[in-house]
Design a protein around this motif. Structure first.
Motif, PDB file in Angstrom:
ATOM      1  N   ARG A 115      -3.268  -7.993  -9.891  1.00 35.80           N
ATOM      2  CA  ARG A 115      -3.597  -9.360  -9.539  1.00 35.80           C
ATOM      3  C   ARG A 115      -4.771  -9.843 -10.382  1.00 35.80           C
ATOM      4  O   ARG A 115      -5.409  -9.066 -11.099  1.00 35.80           O
ATOM      5  CB  ARG A 115      -3.913  -9.475  -8.051  1.00 35.80           C
ATOM      6  N   ILE A 116      -5.035 -11.139 -10.293  1.00 32.85           N
ATOM      7  CA  ILE A 116      -6.106 -11.773 -11.059  1.00 32.85           C
ATOM      8  C   ILE A 116      -7.208 -12.211 -10.097  1.00 32.85           C
ATOM      9  O   ILE A 116      -6.926 -12.746  -9.020  1.00 32.85           O
ATOM     10  CB  ILE A 116      -5.561 -13.000 -11.817  1.00 32.85           C
ATOM     11  N   GLU A 117      -8.462 -11.984 -10.469  1.00 39.13           N
ATOM     12  CA  GLU A 117      -9.567 -12.490  -9.653  1.00 39.13           C
ATOM     13  C   GLU A 117     -10.657 -13.037 -10.569  1.00 39.13           C
ATOM     14  O   GLU A 117     -10.857 -12.547 -11.695  1.00 39.13           O
ATOM     15  CB  GLU A 117     -10.118 -11.406  -8.741  1.00 39.13           C
ATOM     16  N   PRO A 118     -11.350 -14.117 -10.140  1.00 38.27           N
ATOM     17  CA  PRO A 118     -12.412 -14.715 -10.969  1.00 38.27           C
ATOM     18  C   PRO A 118     -13.619 -13.793 -11.070  1.00 38.27           C
ATOM     19  O   PRO A 118     -13.962 -13.073 -10.130  1.00 38.27           O
ATOM     20  CB  PRO A 118     -12.751 -16.006 -10.227  1.00 38.27           C
ATOM     21  N   THR A 119     -14.275 -13.838 -12.226  1.00 38.31           N
ATOM     22  CA  THR A 119     -15.449 -12.997 -12.455  1.00 38.31           C
ATOM     23  C   THR A 119     -16.750 -13.726 -12.156  1.00 38.31           C
ATOM     24  O   THR A 119     -17.805 -13.079 -12.045  1.00 38.31           O
ATOM     25  CB  THR A 119     -15.488 -12.536 -13.926  1.00 38.31           C
ATOM     26  N   GLY A 120     -16.714 -15.048 -12.063  1.00 39.29           N
ATOM     27  CA  GLY A 120     -17.932 -15.825 -11.889  1.00 39.29           C
ATOM     28  C   GLY A 120     -18.490 -16.330 -13.200  1.00 39.29           C
ATOM     29  O   GLY A 120     -19.393 -17.189 -13.221  1.00 39.29           O
ATOM     30  N   GLU A 121     -17.955 -15.844 -14.317  1.00 41.44           N
ATOM     31  CA  GLU A 121     -18.393 -16.306 -15.635  1.00 41.44           C
ATOM     32  C   GLU A 121     -17.751 -17.666 -15.927  1.00 41.44           C
ATOM     33  O   GLU A 121     -16.525 -17.790 -15.932  1.00 41.44           O
ATOM     34  CB  GLU A 121     -17.974 -15.282 -16.697  1.00 41.44           C
ATOM     35  N   VAL A 122     -18.570 -18.687 -16.128  1.00 38.62           N
ATOM     36  CA  VAL A 122     -18.082 -20.067 -16.253  1.00 38.62           C
ATOM     37  C   VAL A 122     -18.456 -20.634 -17.618  1.00 38.62           C
ATOM     38  O   VAL A 122     -19.528 -20.350 -18.160  1.00 38.62           O
ATOM     39  CB  VAL A 122     -18.666 -20.952 -15.128  1.00 38.62           C
ATOM     40  N   GLU A 123     -17.543 -21.458 -18.158  1.00 43.39           N
ATOM     41  CA  GLU A 123     -17.769 -22.115 -19.448  1.00 43.39           C
ATOM     42  C   GLU A 123     -17.209 -23.523 -19.372  1.00 43.39           C
ATOM     43  O   GLU A 123     -16.180 -23.754 -18.741  1.00 43.39           O
ATOM     44  CB  GLU A 123     -17.057 -21.336 -20.561  1.00 43.39           C
TER      45      GLU A 123
ATOM     46  N   ARG B 295      -5.347 -19.435 -24.868  1.00 44.05           N
ATOM     47  CA  ARG B 295      -6.470 -18.826 -24.148  1.00 44.05           C
ATOM     48  C   ARG B 295      -5.938 -18.237 -22.839  1.00 44.05           C
ATOM     49  O   ARG B 295      -5.245 -18.923 -22.078  1.00 44.05           O
ATOM     50  CB  ARG B 295      -7.543 -19.883 -23.880  1.00 44.05           C
ATOM     51  N   TYR B 296      -6.275 -16.986 -22.565  1.00 42.65           N
ATOM     52  CA  TYR B 296      -5.772 -16.281 -21.388  1.00 42.65           C
ATOM     53  C   TYR B 296      -6.925 -15.929 -20.444  1.00 42.65           C
ATOM     54  O   TYR B 296      -8.089 -16.041 -20.788  1.00 42.65           O
ATOM     55  CB  TYR B 296      -5.013 -15.020 -21.814  1.00 42.65           C
ATOM     56  N   LEU B 297      -6.549 -15.513 -19.224  1.00 46.31           N
ATOM     57  CA  LEU B 297      -7.503 -15.078 -18.199  1.00 46.31           C
ATOM     58  C   LEU B 297      -8.570 -16.141 -17.949  1.00 46.31           C
ATOM     59  O   LEU B 297      -9.761 -15.856 -17.832  1.00 46.31           O
ATOM     60  CB  LEU B 297      -8.149 -13.746 -18.608  1.00 46.31           C
ATOM     61  N   SER B 298      -8.131 -17.391 -17.857  1.00 47.56           N
ATOM     62  CA  SER B 298      -9.042 -18.505 -17.599  1.00 47.56           C
ATOM     63  C   SER B 298      -8.394 -19.462 -16.604  1.00 47.56           C
ATOM     64  O   SER B 298      -7.200 -19.749 -16.692  1.00 47.56           O
ATOM     65  CB  SER B 298      -9.356 -19.266 -18.894  1.00 47.56           C
TER      66      SER B 298
ATOM     67  N   VAL C 189      -5.573 -28.141 -29.941  1.00 44.22           N
ATOM     68  CA  VAL C 189      -5.119 -28.122 -28.552  1.00 44.22           C
ATOM     69  C   VAL C 189      -5.299 -26.704 -28.024  1.00 44.22           C
ATOM     70  O   VAL C 189      -4.828 -25.735 -28.639  1.00 44.22           O
ATOM     71  CB  VAL C 189      -3.642 -28.549 -28.426  1.00 44.22           C
ATOM     72  N   VAL C 190      -6.009 -26.577 -26.921  1.00 50.57           N
ATOM     73  CA  VAL C 190      -6.212 -25.282 -26.272  1.00 50.57           C
ATOM     74  C   VAL C 190      -5.262 -25.181 -25.090  1.00 50.57           C
ATOM     75  O   VAL C 190      -5.264 -26.038 -24.195  1.00 50.57           O
ATOM     76  CB  VAL C 190      -7.668 -25.122 -25.797  1.00 50.57           C
ATOM     77  N   ILE C 191      -4.436 -24.151 -25.088  1.00 50.33           N
ATOM     78  CA  ILE C 191      -3.501 -23.890 -23.994  1.00 50.33           C
ATOM     79  C   ILE C 191      -4.110 -22.813 -23.103  1.00 50.33           C
ATOM     80  O   ILE C 191      -4.368 -21.689 -23.561  1.00 50.33           O
ATOM     81  CB  ILE C 191      -2.127 -23.445 -24.527  1.00 50.33           C
ATOM     82  N   VAL C 192      -4.353 -23.153 -21.848  1.00 55.40           N
ATOM     83  CA  VAL C 192      -5.074 -22.272 -20.930  1.00 55.40           C
ATOM     84  C   VAL C 192      -4.104 -21.594 -19.969  1.00 55.40           C
ATOM     85  O   VAL C 192      -3.329 -22.268 -19.275  1.00 55.40           O
ATOM     86  CB  VAL C 192      -6.132 -23.074 -20.133  1.00 55.40           C
ATOM     87  N   GLY C 193      -4.147 -20.273 -19.914  1.00 54.97           N
ATOM     88  CA  GLY C 193      -3.334 -19.496 -18.987  1.00 54.97           C
ATOM     89  C   GLY C 193      -4.197 -18.722 -18.016  1.00 54.97           C
ATOM     90  O   GLY C 193      -5.201 -18.099 -18.419  1.00 54.97           O
ATOM     91  N   ARG C 194      -3.827 -18.728 -16.746  1.00 55.39           N
ATOM     92  CA  ARG C 194      -4.619 -18.061 -15.703  1.00 55.39           C
ATOM     93  C   ARG C 194      -4.506 -16.549 -15.808  1.00 55.39           C
ATOM     94  O   ARG C 194      -5.452 -15.822 -15.521  1.00 55.39           O
ATOM     95  CB  ARG C 194      -4.124 -18.531 -14.327  1.00 55.39           C
ATOM     96  N   ARG C 195      -3.346 -16.065 -16.202  1.00 51.78           N
ATOM     97  CA  ARG C 195      -3.098 -14.622 -16.219  1.00 51.78           C
ATOM     98  C   ARG C 195      -3.214 -14.070 -17.642  1.00 51.78           C
ATOM     99  O   ARG C 195      -3.743 -14.721 -18.534  1.00 51.78           O
ATOM    100  CB  ARG C 195      -1.734 -14.331 -15.606  1.00 51.78           C
TER     101      ARG C 195
ATOM    102  N   ARG D  29     -13.774 -17.380 -16.029  1.00 51.88           N
ATOM    103  CA  ARG D  29     -13.142 -16.210 -16.626  1.00 51.88           C
ATOM    104  C   ARG D  29     -12.535 -15.346 -15.525  1.00 51.88           C
ATOM    105  O   ARG D  29     -13.163 -15.103 -14.488  1.00 51.88           O
ATOM    106  CB  ARG D  29     -14.182 -15.409 -17.410  1.00 51.88           C
ATOM    107  N   ASN D  30     -11.296 -14.896 -15.738  1.00 54.20           N
ATOM    108  CA  ASN D  30     -10.620 -14.018 -14.780  1.00 54.20           C
ATOM    109  C   ASN D  30     -10.584 -12.585 -15.298  1.00 54.20           C
ATOM    110  O   ASN D  30     -10.760 -12.340 -16.502  1.00 54.20           O
ATOM    111  CB  ASN D  30      -9.198 -14.497 -14.524  1.00 54.20           C
TER     112      ASN D  30
END
Length: 581
Positions: free
Chosen positions: A403-411, A370-373, A291-297, A391-392
């Protein structure tokens, strides 16, 4: 040798008032009470009297000598809270009980909802003789998120229902379960037979991601998933596909940890709990390995609490790891570390996360943090096959903020199940004002307002999450209910609440005409006995009955005729007064 508050702390503060030396903090009158993850015992001040142990409704307080190895982390957590000393009184001030003045018709109150906030409100009201409280719930069983939200492997936390059972046994208390306000009865009809109505309906909905693919099969809210494995009647027929090796949970609060743990732990560790039988059988057949736990920050902004994460790390058969490269601190946290101003909660959280590097892996199913996603799309044609993540990165915010901003790197991460856990949200009720932006019933100190800045709505009150938003813990609702009930009693004493126009017997007859399948307290007790008996036959705590028709049938055989009811005395306040005396 001090006592120690451990993981299952519910923060209802019973221990605070039982302690003769005021060594448990924060107390309800202290500013950090509502935000604290748990209460703490000062090891230097504790006199080892054990009064707190007797007062705790969830067995969260343990003498140091009896701590299990997995609980010893709480020695340091409790002690660290007292690194900074402050002046405090000899005893924590007790919130005075509301006093109903005589000379009028006995106070009658309808409470809508039967979870913690409702039960604490009922208990506060029943401090006074002659008060009557009718508790309503649209489900045929009570206790809200304690029954349908607390994870089944947290049985100590669920012990708080034993206190609610005692509250419901007081004279003047009655259940009207399986009755939906807004469908079977209106707000105005409740007010016609009661001096006041207290809304304690919680925050039953969840926040949405708002991304493409969210409606695909295999994508669901953690709220619904939790209700499914806890045997909520509305979700007993739901199905979840556990055939893929990976599941993804979006959000990293305590609920996210719960669902990740339930998905990865050995199902046999749940076999003796009150988990729904259909969920237990599905988990036994599960093919999920990770199980992957995804955090934005970032890692320092993890939303889970230290007690919950410490408990997860001690669950047998689960490997927990942070994805390589994700354990980076934001600039603000780095500055706080450097100048020594980092909060104790974040410090312990980071220490536990850092400890993952030293843990041996490969022993069981895996939870990856998983962070910054951020999810930007849920992938699939007719059902979920994965989730697209961007990816953030940290960016400078206002002042010293980050603050957090997207980098454009996508997976795209392959997965067969995506559960979203990004927060609860209150829902409107027919005939009651609602602030859609804040997702709460607008109020001032529990008095319902006719709009966010409007005047008070006579006879209407609110408590719990639908009053303040989804913050705090089970016991936080006690102090919240005290504020609301004090406002209600003040209004009653000041003559601001109209006397009921119809009597109790007439109202009871109305309810039973509108909803013949109503479940009263006697009916609920019959259901409770049946569930416990079925559980005992299978070496389980209880076997939850999830079919509404069956619940109603069991209750109907035990329903009692309406009887005169007299006032009661608050169990919590009574117990605390005995301790004080």
């Amino acid at each position: 040798m001090p006592h120690v508050v451990t993981q299952s702390c519910c923060s209802d503060a019973s221990c605070v008032y039982a302690c003769p030396v005021n060594c448990i903090h924060p107390t309800p009158d202290e500013p950090d009470f509502l935000t604290a993850e748990m209460l703490h015992i000062d090891p230097a001040a504790c006199v080892d009297c054990g009064a707190c142990v007797s007062a705790c409704p969830v067995d969260a307080i343990v003498p140091e000598a009896k701590l299990a190895p997995s609980q010893r982390v709480f020695l340091e957590i409790n002690a660290d809270f007292y690194r900074t000393q402050w002046d405090r009184p000899v005893l924590a001030p007790v919130v005075p009980a509301p006093t109903v003045r005589g000379g009028r018709a006995p106070l009658r109150v309808a409470v809508v909802g039967s979870g913690p906030s409702a039960m604490y409100a009922a208990d506060e009201l029943l401090t006074q003789p002659g008060v009557r409280v009718d508790v309503f719930d649209r489900l045929p069983v009570p206790y809200g998120l304690v029954r349908a939200g607390v994870a089944p492997d947290h049985q100590k936390t669920k012990q708080v229902t034993e206190l609610y059972d005692k509250i419901a046994a007081q004279p003047g208390f009655e259940y009207y379960l399986n009755v939906e306000i807004g469908r079977d009865l209106s707000h105005d009809e409740l007010l016609a037979s009661h001096h006041a109505v207290v809304y304690a309906v919680g925050a039953s909905s969840d926040r949405k991601l708002g991304v493409e693919g969210e409606s695909l099969a295999g994508s669901a809210s953690a709220t619904d998933f939790v209700a499914w494995y806890n045997g909520h009647p509305d979700h007993a027929g739901d199905t979840y596909d556990f055939s893929h090796r990976r599941a993804v949970v979006v959000g990293n609060g305590n609920v996210a940890l719960d669902v990740a743990r339930i998905l990865t732990m050995d199902p046999e560790l749940l076999a003796g709990t009150d988990i729904a039988s259909h969920a237990l059988e599905a988990l036994r057949a599960s093919k999920i390995e990770e199980v992957v736990i995804v955090g934005r920050r970032g890692i320092a902004q993890s939303a889970f609490t230290v007690p919950e994460f410490a408990g997860l790390l001690e669950t047998p058969g689960i490997d927990v790891a942070v994805r390589d490269g994700d354990d980076v601190l934001d600039p603000a946290t780095e500055r706080a570390v450097a100048d020594g101003t980092l909060s104790h909660a974040v410090e312990h959280k980071l220490a536990l996360l850092a400890s993952l590097r030293a843990r041996s892996g490969g022993t069981g199913r895996k939870i990856t943090l998983r962070y910054l996603s951020s999810p930007t799309r849920i992938v699939g044609d007719d059902r979920v096959t994965g989730v697209e993540l961007v990816r953030n990165a940290f960016a400078a915010g206002e002042g010293d903020g980050v603050r957090i901003e997207p980098t454009g790197e996508v997976e795209v991460l392959d997965a067969g199940l995506v559960l979203t856990s990004i927060g609860y949200r209150g829902v409107p009720l027919a005939g009651v004002p609602f602030d859609d932006a804040a997702a709460v019933i607008p109020n001032r100190e529990g008095r319902v307002l006719d709009g966010p800045a409007g005047a008070g709505l006579a006879g209407a009150y609110v408590t719990g999450w639908v009053k303040r938003g989804p913050t705090g813990f089970i016991g936080t609702n006690k102090s919240c209910a005290q504020e609301t009930v004090n406002a209600l009693v003040d209004d009653y004493n000041d003559g601001l609440l109209a006397d009921p126009r119809t009597g109790a017997a007439e109202f009871d007859a109305l309810v039973r005409r509108r909803q013949p399948a109503v479940v009263d307290r006697a009916g609920w007790l019959a259901v409770d006995r049946a569930e416990r008996a079925r559980g005992a036959d299978r070496d389980r705590v209880r076997e939850k009955i999830t079919d509404t028709a069956e619940l109603v049938s069991i209750a109907a055989a035990a329903q009692r005729a309406p009887a005169a009811r007299s006032g009661g005395r608050s169990l919590m306040r009574g117990r605390l007064r005995l301790v004080r005396d």
